[in-house]
Scaffold this motif. Structure first.
Motif, short mmCIF file in Angstrom:
data_model
loop_
_atom_site.label_atom_id
_atom_site.label_comp_id
_atom_site.label_asym_id
_atom_site.label_seq_id
_atom_site.Cartn_x
_atom_site.Cartn_y
_atom_site.Cartn_z
N PHE A 254 -9.75 -51.34 -41.52
CA PHE A 254 -9.87 -50.60 -40.26
C PHE A 254 -11.15 -49.79 -40.42
O PHE A 254 -11.12 -48.68 -40.96
CB PHE A 254 -8.65 -49.71 -40.05
CG PHE A 254 -8.52 -49.12 -38.66
CD1 PHE A 254 -9.59 -48.48 -38.04
CD2 PHE A 254 -7.31 -49.20 -37.97
CE1 PHE A 254 -9.45 -47.95 -36.76
CE2 PHE A 254 -7.17 -48.66 -36.69
CZ PHE A 254 -8.25 -48.03 -36.09
N TYR B 20 -4.05 -44.98 -30.37
CA TYR B 20 -4.45 -45.24 -31.75
C TYR B 20 -3.24 -45.55 -32.64
O TYR B 20 -3.30 -46.41 -33.52
CB TYR B 20 -5.25 -44.07 -32.32
CG TYR B 20 -6.74 -44.27 -32.10
CD1 TYR B 20 -7.44 -45.28 -32.77
CD2 TYR B 20 -7.43 -43.48 -31.21
CE1 TYR B 20 -8.79 -45.48 -32.56
CE2 TYR B 20 -8.80 -43.67 -30.98
CZ TYR B 20 -9.47 -44.67 -31.67
OH TYR B 20 -10.80 -44.88 -31.44
N LYS C 200 -2.83 -48.95 -34.64
CA LYS C 200 -2.62 -48.95 -36.09
C LYS C 200 -1.37 -49.74 -36.45
O LYS C 200 -1.36 -50.50 -37.43
CB LYS C 200 -2.51 -47.50 -36.59
CG LYS C 200 -2.65 -47.41 -38.10
CD LYS C 200 -2.81 -45.98 -38.53
CE LYS C 200 -2.93 -45.90 -40.05
NZ LYS C 200 -3.07 -44.51 -40.49
N TRP D 42 -2.18 -53.34 -36.01
CA TRP D 42 -3.10 -53.72 -37.10
C TRP D 42 -2.32 -54.05 -38.38
O TRP D 42 -2.59 -55.04 -39.05
CB TRP D 42 -4.07 -52.56 -37.31
CG TRP D 42 -4.86 -52.56 -38.58
CD1 TRP D 42 -5.84 -53.43 -38.94
CD2 TRP D 42 -4.74 -51.63 -39.66
NE1 TRP D 42 -6.34 -53.10 -40.16
CE2 TRP D 42 -5.69 -52.00 -40.63
CE3 TRP D 42 -3.94 -50.52 -39.91
CZ2 TRP D 42 -5.86 -51.30 -41.83
CZ3 TRP D 42 -4.10 -49.81 -41.09
CH2 TRP D 42 -5.05 -50.21 -42.04
N HIS E 168 -6.80 -42.64 -39.10
CA HIS E 168 -6.47 -44.06 -38.94
C HIS E 168 -7.33 -45.05 -39.74
O HIS E 168 -6.92 -46.19 -39.93
CB HIS E 168 -6.58 -44.44 -37.45
CG HIS E 168 -5.68 -43.63 -36.57
ND1 HIS E 168 -4.31 -43.74 -36.61
CD2 HIS E 168 -5.94 -42.67 -35.65
CE1 HIS E 168 -3.77 -42.90 -35.73
NE2 HIS E 168 -4.75 -42.23 -35.14
N SER E 169 -8.52 -44.65 -40.13
CA SER E 169 -9.45 -45.66 -40.69
C SER E 169 -9.31 -45.80 -42.20
O SER E 169 -9.11 -44.81 -42.90
CB SER E 169 -10.89 -45.27 -40.36
OG SER E 169 -10.99 -44.94 -39.00
#
Lengths: 255, 232
Positions: B33, B162, B166, B169, B189-190
């Motif tokens: 991500f 988000y 997520k 993802w 989140h990343s």
């Protein structure tokens, strides 16, 4: 019903119906007014057709194609707004036409004359109008996605250049045919008014296309029929019928 | 260790004679991500669009596996389609999807089936964004390109989007390339961050390891501080 009236009705219905259907895509791309200047650019071709005695649509077609190419190229080269370019194209078309259009014969080029349409022109209207509807129907979802967001359409694998070419070719055909029905001054109305009226009463895309086509057909049929029994020209009557339908739909607008 | 999905080397973008991105190198692993972070004008959106092939560029762009791309652009929101008689069902019909498929994908993003007959232009900002996520996922992408996906929704709605992204993802083992100028998104989140700035400063790596105050000052050109609560 005379055979001439039948030819005029068939021709008018196919031109107006296909123009109105295409108009839904032009309206959603905020391009409906572009048909106006393109119609004006058709005037030199219409003038040539009048002077040398051949079909007005046939004379208009190469000039409309030239106009579309000009706008496309000028937009790439100058990045000027579409409105500015269409204004330039409009002025050029009108100025060129009035250089050699015999004023006493100008009426057919300016407001159209579907009442004298022949069998071959009617046949061309049926074939080309149907071809436009068929092609646009097949491409409708892809062109609509391009209208909504061109970059998303590209990443979804749509060949944007190809579909823009199909779309512009359809506009060129409709404008050239429209000059016969309503003349070079009012072609924008053929695509814009029925589509705008249909938008007022439609809640889905399917309704939008079908209702717009229907409004186009009703306008042509009513305008040509009234013209046949009065001394009034058909072109303006078609447009006024269309405008009346639009006014009726205004209170029903779904906003 | 994950496989490399995308390798970018000596990447340059010049627009109207001005260099926007110069000599950029980075790689993206499958399942990452990655957030492209930077202030306005640092070239984040240009980079994302050039990676999609929408902007002319030079340099190497090597996909190690054929990407199936889903793209959520900046600026596509409910207002973009408000003038059109376009229902949610119509929007999905642009992809020729069957009703059952649409129902399943809508439930994945937490939208009820009743939304199908609503006009897309009259959904709330959050609902429209959820619909777009569902629409993009319907093509079964393996990589998502997101350009400020919460720009048109409020803070709470943005956080919901988000969280949803997520969750998807993780569940679908996607790779995400996300553009934002919001540091909170990066930390929350990343897995990785790629920083761009107007002043040539760059960074690439795991957010908590590389986003030091000095690096952030270099990126934003100002004294930037980021506070976290205990336990976050």
């Amino acid at each position: 019903m005379t055979s001439q009236l039948l030819l005029s009705l068939v021709s008018g219905i196919f031109i107006a119906g296909s123009a109105a259907y295409l108009g839904t895509l032009m309206l959603s791309r905020k391009m409906a007014v572009v048909a106006g200047p393109l119609g004006h650019l058709a005037l030199p071709g219409a003038a040539l057709a009048i002077v040398y005695g051949f079909s007005i649509s046939l004379g208009a077609f190469p000039f409309v194609v030239l106009g579309i190419l000009l706008i496309w190229l000028l937009e790439i080269r100058t990045r000027l707004a579409m409105e500015a370019l269409t204004a330039i194209v409009f002025a050029t078309g009108v100025a060129t036409a009035f250089l050699f259009l015999p004023i006493d014969k100008a009426e057919a080029a300016l407001v159209g004359d579907i009442s004298k349409v022949g069998i071959y022109e009617t046949l061309a209207s049926v074939i080309l109008g149907s071809a436009v509807v068929f092609t646009i129907k097949r491409s409708y979802s892809k062109i609509m996605l391009i209208n909504i967001h061109e970059d998303v359409a590209k990443t979804e694998g749509i060949n944007v250049k190809l579909y823009n070419l199909i779309y512009l070719s359809a506009i060129a055909i409709i404008v050239a045919l429209g000059v016969d029905l309503v003349g070079g001054l009012m072609t924008a109305a053929l695509v814009a008014i029925p589509a705008a009226a249909a938008r007022n009463v439609s809640t889905t895309l399917g309704q939008f296309g079908a209702v717009s086509g229907l409004f186009g057909i009703i306008s042509a049929a009513a305008g040509i029929t009234v013209s046949a029994f009065t001394a009034l020209p058909a072109g303006p009557l078609v447009i006024l019928t269309s405008a009346a339908i639009f006014l009726v739909t205004v209170p029903l607008a779904k906003v | 260790m994950s496989d490399i999905l995308l390798e970018v080397k000596d990447f340059n973008v010049i627009l109207d004679g001005s260099p926007i991105i110069s000599d950029l190198d980075f790689s993206l692993n499958e399942g990452e991500f990655l957030t492209i972070l930077g202030p306005n004008g640092s070239g984040k959106t240009v980079l994302l669009r050039s990676l999609l092939g929408l902007v002319p560029h030079s340099g190497q762009l090597n996909w190690h596996r054929k990407p199936r791309i889903g793209y959520l652009p900046q600026g596509l929101n409910q207002m973009s389609v408000r003038d059109m008689p376009l229902t949610v069902k119509d929007f999905f019909s642009l992809k020729k999807l069957k009703s059952a498929e649409v129902t399943a994908i809508l439930s994945l993003v937490g939208l009820e089936n009743a939304v199908m007959n609503k006009k897309a232009g009259y959904l709330s900002g959050g609902e429209f964004q959820r619909m777009l996520v569902a629409w993009v996922l319907a093509s079964q992408p393996n990589i998502l390109f997101l350009d400020e996906p919460t720009a048109a929704v409020d803070i709470a709605g943005g956080e919901t989007i988000y969280s949803l992204l997520k969750d998807i993802w993780k569940r679908q083992n996607l790779t995400i390339l996300n553009v934002t100028h919001d540091l909170n998104i990066v930390y929350a989140h990343s897995t990785h961050v790629l920083c761009l700035s107007r002043f040539g400063h760059r960074c690439h790596g795991v957010p908590k390891e590389i986003l030091t105050p000095d690096v952030l000052n270099g990126i934003y050109g100002a004294d930037v501080k980021f506070y976290t609560h205990k336990g976050v």
